[in-house]
Structures are given as structure tokens and as C-alpha cells.
Design an enzyme around this catalytic site. Structure first.
Site, PDB file in Angstrom:
ATOM      1  CG  HIS A  32      21.349  35.153  63.365  1.00 46.80           C
ATOM      2  ND1 HIS A  32      21.283  34.263  61.884  1.00 46.80           N
ATOM      3  CD2 HIS A  32      20.687  33.999  63.839  1.00 46.80           C
ATOM      4  CE1 HIS A  32      20.857  33.071  61.790  1.00 46.80           C
ATOM      5  NE2 HIS A  32      20.243  32.858  63.094  1.00 46.80           N
ATOM      6  CG  ASP A  88      18.429  30.747  61.137  1.00 48.49           C
ATOM      7  OD1 ASP A  88      19.152  30.356  61.809  1.00 48.49           O
ATOM      8  OD2 ASP A  88      17.729  31.876  61.685  1.00 48.49           O
ATOM      9  CD  GLU A 102      17.083  28.089  66.532  1.00 53.13           C
ATOM     10  OE1 GLU A 102      16.314  28.887  67.346  1.00 53.13           O
ATOM     11  OE2 GLU A 102      18.047  28.616  66.081  1.00 53.13           O
ATOM     12  CG  HIS A 135      21.111  28.710  64.721  1.00 47.51           C
ATOM     13  ND1 HIS A 135      20.448  29.715  65.085  1.00 47.51           N
ATOM     14  CD2 HIS A 135      22.442  28.446  64.950  1.00 47.51           C
ATOM     15  CE1 HIS A 135      21.574  30.387  65.677  1.00 47.51           C
ATOM     16  NE2 HIS A 135      22.710  29.612  65.763  1.00 47.51           N
TER      17      HIS A 135
END
Length: 289
Positions: A171, A178, A260, A263
Site C-alpha cells: 500500500h 482495499d 484477502e 486487496h
């Protein structure tokens, strides 16, 4: 939560201001620690935003200026996250990303709007100081005030070993987000009240903390194997919603992190090896205008 490819010693794995209606470019209003990262270098300052921090490179933009209808619920600006308090570096509830990433999200959003959905981002660019905050929190084994919601089946002393927390996050490079989907029209999600009873992030949607997003089987930043995108226990509508999010973003050059469902990283990354630390605020972009 956050998955990250980071320092060699850390294994890889699995991660309030509300925004107004999708059509209104109002002030922007989310977990993740990991972000699919690879070892790289920290960025030098590019000048100064409000006199106390590095400034964003010109390649960074505010998502709201490129795709104003994408909802934003920036959880790390609020106490509703796995730490339980606003995270360092999130000075404003806004999504900052590289221009290429913002443009790709805008294309995905146009496709979804035609089908009655909108994207909703929980986290975008994340400064290194925020990742450092996650690391400090993970080392304090006595602080488990948010365990019942975000990691009820994971012991806190395993967060590093299991890859939920790491020292670097993709990130911080600016091309990772996200996010989820919400079906329109979508009423704003109510604010979290610190101290309110917590429910496991993998509980049935009607029992979890209320979120105006579609049901994907878990809440955002759920440190649990049920959050793995293709977990076979996720079926029916929940699986279909994950598939719609994933396929829509893949068409625009995004790659999902398998641990995830929320993500995604836009590739090729604008800054594949650089981890930035300018704060999340409009002032970080001040010299761009």
C-alpha cells in the site's frame, strides 16, 4: 487484513468518516497491514506538505478528483479497525493513489454503475508511519481490545509469523487498494462507537458490524482463512460477489492478493520498489496545483 511481501524474516500471507452519495464529490471519508510487497527503498522527501512531512510525487492524485462516484470509508482514519484507534499518518479520510491506479478504478466503476453497483474503498495509499503503527501494536500482546471482531481465531503472538502484520506494505507504493462493492442505492454505514460490543468478522452478515456493502462472507480486514478469496466454504451469493469484484478489477489490470478478497494491486506499478511516508491529506498534493 494486510498481507505483505516484506522483510525476509517475515513470512507472506494473509490485511469514521462516512462519504456521501456516490454522485456527490464530497469530502472523503478503513485495515490492512499487508500489501503484497517486495523489499525496496524508502522514498526521500519531495518537499513538504504542511511543513512537517514529505510530499507526494506528482504521480499521486486524490481518487475523488478522478472518480468522484466511488464511495470512500477510510477505516484507518477512524477507531474502527483492528488496532482500535486512528492510525498514524491518516490526517484526512481520503484515498490517495497513483494516477494510473485512479484511472483504472474509474473504468471499473463505470462498468459497475451500469449494473447497479459502486466500488467502495476502505484503504488506498498507506504511509510507512502507519505500517510502523501496526508493528508497534502487534508487539503489545496485552492490547487485544478489537480481537473479538478482527482476529477472534488468531492468537496475537502469531500475527507476524502468520503474515498478517509485516514491516513493509505494498500500500505504501501507491498502487494497492482495499475495496468492496455496494449495491445502489446504498445508505451510509453508521459510525462505529468505541467500546460497543464486537461480533466476529466472519459471522453472518446480519450479525456483523453493519456495512452498506454486498455480502462477501467476511468483513474487511478479517484475519481469518475465510477471507481467502477462493476459500471453498464461501459459496452462493457471497462467492458471486467476490467473483464480480475480482473479475471487474482484473479487466482493468488489477491483481488480487489470494489471502484477502478485498486487496488489489494495479500493475505494472508506478513505483514498484519505493515505500512512501507522506501523510494522507490534501496538503501532500499541494504542489500539484
Amino acid at each position: 487484513m494486510r498481507r505483505i511481501r516484506t522483510a525476509p524474516r517475515i513470512p507472506l500471507l494473509a490485511a469514521a468518516a462516512l462519504l456521501a452519495l456516490a454522485v456527490a464529490p464530497a469530502p472523503a471519508a478503513a485495515h490492512s497491514a499487508p500489501g503484497h510487497s517486495a523489499p525496496g527503498h524508502s522514498a526521500p522527501a519531495h518537499g513538504h506538505g504542511h511543513g512537517d512531512g514529505p510530499e507526494a510525487p506528482r504521480e499521486f492524485v486524490a481518487l475523488r478528483e478522478v472518480a468522484p462516484t466511488i464511495r470512500q470509508e477510510i477505516r484507518y482514519h477512524t477507531p474502527h479497525n483492528f488496532v482500535g484507534e486512528p492510525i498514524d499518518g491518516y490526517r484526512e479520510p481520503m484515498c490517495l493513489v497513483t494516477k494510473d491506479t485512479a484511472q483504472a478504478l474509474a473504468k471499473a466503476q463505470r462498468s459497475l454503475l451500469k449494473r447497479g453497483y459502486t466500488l467502495k474503498v476502505y484503504d488506498c495509499y498507506r504511509p510507512q508511519r502507519a505500517v510502523d503503527h501496526f508493528v508497534r501494536w502487534a508487539q503489545d500482546l496485552d492490547d487485544e481490545k478489537m480481537k473479538a471482531e478482527f482476529y477472534p481465531r488468531v492468537e496475537k503472538n502469531r500475527l507476524f509469523e502468520d503474515g498478517y502484520i509485516a514491516e513493509k506494505s505494498g500500500h505504501s507504493r501507491g498502487s494497492t487498494v482495499d475495496l468492496t462493492l455496494a449495491e445502489l442505492p446504498a445508505a451510509p454505514t453508521r459510525p462505529y462507537v468505541p467500546g460497543e460490543p464486537l461480533t466476529p468478522c466472519y459471522a453472518p452478515k446480519g450479525e456483523r458490524f453493519p456495512d452498506n456493502s454486498v455480502d462477501t462472507g467476511t468483513g474487511f480486514d478479517c484475519f481469518d482463512t475465510l477471507a481467502h478469496t477462493d476459500d471453498p466454504r464461501v459459496t452462493g451469493e457471497q462467492r458471486a460477489n467476490r467473483h464480480l469484484l475480482k473479475t471487474t478489477l482484473e479487466r482493468q489490470g488489477f491483481t488480487n492478493l489470494p489471502e484477502e478478497w478485498w486487496h488489489f494491486t494495479h500493475e505494472p506499478e508506478t513505483f514498484p520498489d519505493t515505500y512512501f511516508d507522506f501523510p494522507v491529506e490534501r496538503g501532500s498534493l499541494s504542489s500539484h496545483h
